[in-house]
Design a protein around this motif. Structure first.
Motif, mmCIF file in Angstrom:
data_model
loop_
_atom_site.group_PDB
_atom_site.id
_atom_site.type_symbol
_atom_site.label_atom_id
_atom_site.label_comp_id
_atom_site.label_asym_id
_atom_site.label_seq_id
_atom_site.Cartn_x
_atom_site.Cartn_y
_atom_site.Cartn_z
ATOM 1 N N SER A 1 60.367 32.909 -8.524
ATOM 2 C CA SER A 1 61.109 33.317 -9.729
ATOM 3 C C SER A 1 60.987 34.814 -9.960
ATOM 4 C CB SER A 1 60.614 32.541 -10.950
ATOM 5 O OG SER A 1 59.289 32.903 -11.289
ATOM 6 N N GLN A 2 59.824 35.402 -9.642
ATOM 7 C CA GLN A 2 59.654 36.847 -9.765
ATOM 8 C C GLN A 2 60.539 37.595 -8.771
ATOM 9 O OE1 GLN A 2 55.425 37.142 -9.244
ATOM 10 N NE2 GLN A 2 54.973 36.570 -11.360
ATOM 11 N N GLU A 3 60.651 37.042 -7.546
ATOM 12 C CA GLU A 3 61.530 37.656 -6.552
ATOM 13 C C GLU A 3 62.976 37.659 -7.045
ATOM 14 O OE1 GLU A 3 61.020 35.382 -3.043
ATOM 15 O OE2 GLU A 3 58.959 36.062 -2.671
ATOM 16 N N LYS A 4 63.426 36.528 -7.598
ATOM 17 C CA LYS A 4 64.803 36.439 -8.075
ATOM 18 C C LYS A 4 65.032 37.360 -9.266
ATOM 19 C CE LYS A 4 67.224 32.763 -7.907
ATOM 20 N NZ LYS A 4 67.832 31.431 -8.079
ATOM 21 N N ALA A 5 64.030 37.444 -10.154
ATOM 22 C CA ALA A 5 64.155 38.344 -11.299
ATOM 23 C C ALA A 5 64.258 39.798 -10.838
ATOM 24 C CB ALA A 5 62.962 38.169 -12.232
ATOM 25 N N ALA A 6 63.484 40.152 -9.819
ATOM 26 C CA ALA A 6 63.531 41.519 -9.289
ATOM 27 C C ALA A 6 64.903 41.812 -8.684
ATOM 28 C CB ALA A 6 62.436 41.707 -8.245
ATOM 29 N N LEU A 7 65.459 40.837 -7.960
ATOM 30 C CA LEU A 7 66.788 41.022 -7.379
ATOM 31 C C LEU A 7 67.858 41.182 -8.457
ATOM 32 C CD1 LEU A 7 66.611 38.404 -4.487
ATOM 33 C CD2 LEU A 7 66.774 40.875 -4.223
ATOM 34 N N GLU A 8 67.755 40.357 -9.501
ATOM 35 C CA GLU A 8 68.725 40.455 -10.593
ATOM 36 C C GLU A 8 68.636 41.804 -11.286
ATOM 37 O OE1 GLU A 8 68.481 37.204 -13.293
ATOM 38 O OE2 GLU A 8 69.075 35.695 -11.807
#
Length: 409
Positions: free
Chosen positions: A392-399
């Motif tokens: 979820s942190q990876e996806k938040a960083a991408l967003e």
């Protein structure tokens, strides 16, 4: 001739054990012990010196602790349920203590009056009993594939301490409101161990996931692929659509879905929930109306509610096979393969049914749920959920990086 003194000694120990058990130590006289053993008091004094000397022999030679411990170890064959194994042990331990209430009262209430050697013997006996219980718990932990926060020796000490504490309170007081009854105490004790000191992966949603996924990588599905799977499921019928909705909307495994009954749903205008029942543990999970950016109905009108309202049968199961019987895990897998036929993930692989759970867990974290609350909803501990937190942190960083790219320099 040489066997007679030995025989008298053993008769005195057995008589003392029986009388201490029935009357307590203080309530038993040396005359009573001698009479029951069919010897005179002089023989008792010659062998043991006094009553406390006889008590010392009872503690050291009666083999009560050893027999109880060996019985536990024999019982530690692969248990069908860790919950049941723990509850059986706790129940049998309390039953054993309840057979000797006067002895327990004496040991607890009069221990400060015993000579040092008696107290040491009692300590050694308890330590020996604890060693056997630790061995028993270590076997249960290994066979049940449990995660524990304390070594088996410490868990055994805590468990035995709680059981003895319960016995002391029950034998020495009345009219308390600490627990409703014996079963209430046992139920809460086992829950405390399974979901506090231990965590049971096989009885949680994480059980369905491969170990390699739990330990290394979370493979959630992109939104477009999820919505295409929903479209294919809806095309196949109202139950397929509802089944897909439960997989992606509540993050349940096939093993949990097959245990659902029609009565296990709760809904009103404020929310829609499913009750998941596993041995020794009941939890509720939300059935989300928003799934990876798209709304699928409302709390009172969605694919699952429509499916259940359409049924005319009397089956209790929430989902049925083609013959109208409760659906199986294999049949859920077959439904999934039909919905996903011809579809591929970004890794070029057919979507796996476990990825519906991955997607739900990651989405819940992305939408702001805490790791602690997700642990409550899934029945998994924080360690098991760490891969989802990282994803979820990876996806938040991408967003965030994507949003920054849309802003003018």
């Amino acid at each position: 001739m040489s066997s007679q003194p030995y025989s008298a000694r053993q008769r005195l120990i057995q008589a003392a054990l029986e009388l201490f058990t029935a009357q307590g130590v203080s309530g038993t006289t040396t005359r009573q012990i001698a009479d029951q053993a069919e010897v005179n008091e002089v023989t008792l004094f010659r062998h043991f010196g006094n009553k406390h000397g006889l008590l010392l022999a009872v503690l050291e030679e009666s083999a009560a602790f050893k027999n109880l411990g060996e019985s536990l170890v024999r019982r530690a064959n692969p248990p069908g349920s860790v919950y049941q194994a723990l509850k059986d042990y706790a129940s049998q331990s309390l039953h054993a203590l309840e057979q000797v209430p006067e002895f327990v009262r004496s040991v607890v209430g009069e221990a400060d009056q015993y000579p040092t050697e008696n107290r040491r013997a009692l300590g050694r006996g308890l330590t020996e009993a604890n060693r056997y219980v630790a061995e028993y718990l270590a076997t249960v932990i290994e066979q049940g594939h449990l995660n524990t926060y304390l070594p088996a020796e410490k868990l055994a000490s805590l468990l035995n301490g709680m059981l003895l504490g319960y016995a002391v309170i029950e034998f020495t007081s009345e009219f308390h409101e600490l627990w409703e009854n014996r079963d209430d105490f046992l139920e809460n004790l086992v829950r405390l161990f399974l979901h506090g000191a231990m965590s049971s992966a096989p009885e949680s949603a994480i059980d369905y996931l491969p170990a390699s996924v739990i330990n290394q990588e979370v493979a959630d599905l992109p939104a477009a692929l999820v919505h295409e799977i929903f479209r294919q499921a809806r095309r196949l019928g109202v139950q397929d659509y509802a089944l897909g909705y439960v997989l992606f909307g509540a993050g349940l495994s096939p093993a949990e879905i097959v245990s659902l009954e029609r009565s296990h749903q709760i809904y009103d205008v404020h929310g829609h929930f499913l009750q998941i029942t596993t041995p020794g543990y009941v939890r509720q999970v939300p059935l989300n109306q928003w799934i990876v950016g798209k709304r699928y109905g409302s709390y009172t009108n969605n694919p699952l509610i429509k499916w259940l309202k359409s049924r005319k049968d009397t089956q209790r199961a929430m989902f049925l096979d083609k013959a109208g019987k409760p659906i199986s895990e294999l049949e859920i897998q077959m439904c999934w393969e039909t919905w996903t036929e011809g579809l591929l993930t970004t890794q070029g692989q057919p979507p796996a049914i476990a990825q519906a759970q991955h997607t739900w867990c990651v989405e819940m974290l992305m939408r702001g749920i805490s790791l602690e609350n997700l642990s409550i909803l899934t029945g998994c501990d924080r360690v098991q959920l760490q891969p989802y937190a990282r994803r979820s942190q990876e996806k938040a960083a991408l967003e965030q990086a994507t949003r920054l790219d849309h802003k003018p320099a």
